[in-house]
Design an enzyme around this catalytic site. Structure first.
Site, PDB file in Angstrom:
ATOM      1  N   GLY A  26      -0.115  -2.387   6.703  1.00  9.71           N
ATOM      2  CA  GLY A  26      -1.256  -3.158   6.720  1.00  9.71           C
ATOM      3  C   GLY A  26      -1.147  -4.519   7.490  1.00  9.71           C
ATOM      4  O   GLY A  26      -0.183  -4.926   7.960  1.00  9.71           O
ATOM      5  N   ASP A  44       5.043   2.788   2.871  1.00 11.48           N
ATOM      6  CA  ASP A  44       3.696   2.905   3.136  1.00 11.48           C
ATOM      7  C   ASP A  44       3.306   4.439   3.103  1.00 11.48           C
ATOM      8  O   ASP A  44       4.207   5.340   3.102  1.00 11.48           O
ATOM      9  CB  ASP A  44       3.540   2.332   4.570  1.00 11.48           C
ATOM     10  CG  ASP A  44       1.928   2.157   4.778  1.00 11.48           C
ATOM     11  OD1 ASP A  44       1.342   1.002   4.724  1.00 11.48           O
ATOM     12  OD2 ASP A  44       1.281   3.007   5.202  1.00 11.48           O
ATOM     13  N   ILE A  45       1.945   4.725   2.879  1.00 10.86           N
ATOM     14  CA  ILE A  45       1.811   6.458   3.058  1.00 10.86           C
ATOM     15  C   ILE A  45       1.875   6.748   4.194  1.00 10.86           C
ATOM     16  O   ILE A  45       2.241   7.937   4.408  1.00 10.86           O
ATOM     17  CB  ILE A  45       0.324   6.215   2.410  1.00 10.86           C
ATOM     18  CG1 ILE A  45      -0.213   7.687   2.077  1.00 10.86           C
ATOM     19  CG2 ILE A  45      -0.769   5.739   3.338  1.00 10.86           C
ATOM     20  CD1 ILE A  45      -1.297   7.900   1.428  1.00 10.86           C
ATOM     21  N   TYR A  84     -15.473  -2.963  -3.382  1.00 12.23           N
ATOM     22  CA  TYR A  84     -14.167  -3.768  -3.444  1.00 12.23           C
ATOM     23  C   TYR A  84     -14.263  -4.961  -4.255  1.00 12.23           C
ATOM     24  O   TYR A  84     -13.178  -5.153  -5.047  1.00 12.23           O
ATOM     25  CB  TYR A  84     -14.140  -4.181  -1.900  1.00 12.23           C
ATOM     26  CG  TYR A  84     -13.292  -5.067  -1.584  1.00 12.23           C
ATOM     27  CD1 TYR A  84     -11.937  -4.441  -1.100  1.00 12.23           C
ATOM     28  CD2 TYR A  84     -13.459  -6.376  -1.153  1.00 12.23           C
ATOM     29  CE1 TYR A  84     -10.807  -5.502  -0.818  1.00 12.23           C
ATOM     30  CE2 TYR A  84     -12.527  -7.242  -0.804  1.00 12.23           C
ATOM     31  CZ  TYR A  84     -11.130  -6.688  -0.548  1.00 12.23           C
ATOM     32  OH  TYR A  84     -10.179  -7.360  -0.012  1.00 12.23           O
TER      33      TYR A  84
HETATM   34  N1  SER Z   1     -11.237  -9.539   4.262  1.00 12.62           N
HETATM   35  C1  SER Z   1     -11.722  -8.809   3.189  1.00 12.62           C
HETATM   36  C2  SER Z   1     -12.986  -8.059   3.662  1.00 12.62           C
HETATM   37  O1  SER Z   1     -13.643  -8.457   4.704  1.00 12.62           O
HETATM   38  C3  SER Z   1     -12.170  -9.762   2.030  1.00 12.62           C
HETATM   39  O2  SER Z   1     -10.974 -10.026   1.367  1.00 12.62           O
HETATM   40  O3  SER Z   1     -13.102  -6.985   3.147  1.00 12.62           O
END
Ligand code: SER
Length: 320
Positions: free
Chosen positions: A11, A34-35, A142
């Site tokens: 990533g 990584d996957i 998130y």
């Molecule tokens: N960069 C991330 C996002 O925008 C925030 O930690 O989801």
């Protein structure tokens, strides 16, 4: 840190953290996983690489044992905007990877670094100069995962003695691997658009201030925190850190100063706007500065010089 495992190495952060750590700790002492193998061809060429789905606890534990890992960087996560498209999957991946990391760390006596985020805050947090310790009631899945992850990591420290540490990263701007599905991604995409098309359509409106950081500072933060003297840490999960705060108009101005015919218009994406509005405008990172010496080096001007140079060179070489 002697033998380091990076989970989710393909990533945005991992692809730069792997070579950064290899330079400091030695190529063979940093294991990338990584996957998605194809994302990691480059990483595999330069040091140990294993294909790993972080939800596969058995394989994860085998790799930790095989390489005698003492420190895990768990970088697996769906970002904020992607998470809203499939919240159940975001919970499954973000929390599943963290729980496996913590359990395997407990069994194998590893330290664990997990990024938290500005996304751990919500609209009821003070959004200016957001304190280290304050109300945290995020409105995204998130953010819910980040707050839960912070608490779970602190729990593993106090309950089991696992050396867990983390930072609340702001938007990270970088030029090796594009982020994907984040609310702050626009601050990366704008540089690529400025070089390639000399125009950019911004998904967030002017006036939306968010904390940001250039990747070199983010990498240094990872090492500084993990190498910090534990007796100095009053906090663990997780430290506010920031390097700059700007809105779309300010980053546009910084680029236009250097590319005078660059233009920007707006096509506001409501989901991203709602997320950004619930996040801090600027965080107070004084605890990180006091407890482990956090001191970022890059600001909007120096970062813009560097981004335009590096992204410009990539464009000339036909890399995008
Ligand atoms: N960069 C991330 C996002 O925008 C925030 O930690 O989801």
């Amino acid at each position: 840190m002697k033998n380091i495992l990076i989970v989710g190495a393909g990533g945005q952060i991992g692809s730069e953290l792997v070579p950064y750590l290899q330079n400091i700790y030695g190529k063979n002492n940093v294991v990338a996983t990584d996957i998605n193998c194809s994302a990691c061809n480059k990483l595999a060429e330069n040091g140990p690489f294993e294909e790993l789905d972080a939800l596969d606890a058995n394989k994860y534990a085998e790799i930790v044992k095989k390489y005698k890992i003492d420190t895990i960087f768990n970088l697996v996560a769906l970002l904020s905007a992607t998470g809203e498209k499939n919240p159940q999957l975001a919970w499954k991946i973000n929390m599943g990877a963290l729980l496996n990391s913590l359990e395997i760390a407990r069994e194998n006596k590893c330290a664990v670094f997990t990024p938290s985020s500005i996304g751990a805050f919500g609209a009821s947090s003070p959004l200016d100069n957001t304190p280290q310790d304050t109300v945290m009631r995020p409105s995204t899945i998130y953010g819910v995962c980040k707050v839960t992850g912070e608490m779970l990591s602190d729990y593993y420290y106090t309950r089991f003695g696992v050396d867990t540490r983390s930072v609340r990263f702001p938007g990270i701007i970088s030029n090796l691997t594009l982020p994907g599905g984040g609310t702050t991604d626009y601050a990366v995409e704008i540089y690529y658009a400025a070089i390639k098309e000399k125009k950019f359509t911004c998904p967030l409106p002017a006036g939306t201030f968010l904390d940001m950081m250039y990747m070199p500072d983010a990498l240094e933060a990872c090492v500084q925190l993990m190498e910090a003297d534990p007796s100095k840490l009053k906090h663990r999960n997780s430290f506010n850190i920031t390097a700059m705060s700007f809105d779309p108009a300010k980053i546009y101005e910084a680029i236009k100063k250097r590319i005078p015919d660059f233009t920007m218009d707006y096509n506001v994406e409501p989901v991203k706007k709602a997320i950004a509005d619930s996040w801090p405008n600027s965080m107070d990172d004084s605890c990180a500065r006091a407890e482990w010496g956090w001191n970022p080096k890059w600001n909007l001007e120096t970062m813009t010089d560097d981004m335009l140079k590096v992204v410009g060179d990539k464009f000339k070489k036909g890399l995008f």
